[in-house]
Scaffold this active site. Structure first.
Site, PDB file in Angstrom:
ATOM      1  N   LYS A  69       0.901  -1.037   0.111  1.00 16.11           N
ATOM      2  CA  LYS A  69       0.144  -0.041  -0.065  1.00 16.11           C
ATOM      3  C   LYS A  69       0.960   1.122   0.033  1.00 16.11           C
ATOM      4  CE  LYS A  69       0.976   1.224   4.451  1.00 16.11           C
ATOM      5  NZ  LYS A  69       2.010   2.271   4.709  1.00 16.11           N
TER       6      LYS A  69
ATOM      7  N   ASP B  45      -2.041  -1.299  10.662  1.00 16.69           N
ATOM      8  CA  ASP B  45      -2.277  -1.615   9.136  1.00 16.69           C
ATOM      9  C   ASP B  45      -3.141  -2.780   8.692  1.00 16.69           C
ATOM     10  OD1 ASP B  45      -1.054   0.869   8.697  1.00 16.69           O
ATOM     11  OD2 ASP B  45       0.718  -0.042   7.923  1.00 16.69           O
TER      12      ASP B  45
END
Length: 296
Positions: A18, A143
């Protein structure tokens, strides 16, 4: 490559990296956790995870990462947590083929952990919903819930407040300057900005180019000169790409204009400083491992 391969009791999943399109630190809780706001963008830079169900009541890691003991290996920890949560009486063999650099701010370890939870939820027939998986995942890292959520998102709190963002699939130029930065080093720095004014998801959607800063970047640049060198490299070869750091570093990226000459950039990437890794990547709309959940 297929998103999921099923061969008897084996699953093979892709675990995407990401980028943080922006990262603001808006406060700090009494327990020391920082309160964040960020826009998370999935990209097609992926690890590959293979899970094989075994009859033995154990979590077996094959080809472990050198220097990472099992108690610190996120895929092992994810499997153990899920196994204990659901009182699973059999086990799994885990093989992870790493492509995403470690300590790069790209979320590779969190993505691997999330895919482990998603895959084992399917492989072991547990039928846990995504909310429950996120509660487990948050114990592994801030995350992890994002990767379990499975699509690009506006993320707040300590990572547990997640709202979907409109789908975008731009191309990015990503550079890892071969310097691993510990997240704790950044967040413990006394000069880290911790009082950024909060924004709203509607404000970000209305004007995403107004929010391109990363509050961790100044600290990382001060502690790791290679971050500044990588930012300057992108600014030189892609002047209008708004270079910035992802996560707590050390990877940096720029958003490529559709008219950018990719062939020329790929040639330039061949001449990066020794040890650096550079890629042109495409944004993803969904976590490939999440397709397993959404197809059921």
């Amino acid at each position: 490559m297929s998103e999921l391969k099923i061969d008897s009791a084996t699953l093979e999943l892709r675990c995407p990296a990401k980028l943080n399109l922006f990262l603001h630190i808006i406060g700090r809780r009494t327990d020391g956790y920082h309160l964040l706001q960020s826009a998370f963008q999935l990209i097609d830079w992926c690890d590959t995870l293979r899970l094989t169900a075994i009859s033995e009541n154990t979590v077996r890691r094959i080809n472990p990462i050198p220097g990472i003991p099992p108690e610190q290996d996120l895929v092992v920890r994810a499997a153990q947590l899920l196994k204990e949560f659901c009182n699973v009486g059999h086990g799994v063999e885990i093989d992870l083929m790493k492509q995403i650099p470690m300590g790069a701010g790209l979320g590779g370890g969190s993505s691997d952990a999330a895919s482990t939870l998603i895959g084992l939820n399917h492989l072991w027939g547990l039928q846990l919903d995504t909310k429950t998986l996120c509660q487990i995942g948050l114990k592994l890292g801030a995350d992890v819930p994002f990767f379990l959520f499975g699509q690009n998102a506006f993320v707040e709190g300590i990572g547990e407040q997640i709202q979907a963002l409109p789908s975008e699939t731009p191309d990015f130029l990503v550079i890892f300057p071969n310097q691993e930065i510990a997240t704790s080093q950044i967040f413990q720095d006394p000069q880290l900005t911790r009082d950024h004014a909060p924004i709203t998801i509607s404000g970000f959607i209305a004007s995403p180019k107004s929010f391109q800063s990363n509050d961790c970047q100044a600290v990382a640049v001060r502690n790791c000169p290679e971050v500044k060198q990588a930012l300057d490299w992108i600014a030189d070869v892609a002047p209008n790409s708004a270079p910035r750091m992802s996560g707590s570093g050390s990877s940096v990226f720029g958003v490529l204009d559709p008219s950018q000459d990719h062939a020329k950039l790929k040639n330039l990437l061949q001449n990066l400083p020794k040890g650096w890794i550079g890629r042109i990547v495409r944004g993803l709309n969904k976590n490939p491992a999440y397709n397993l959940v959404s197809s059921e």
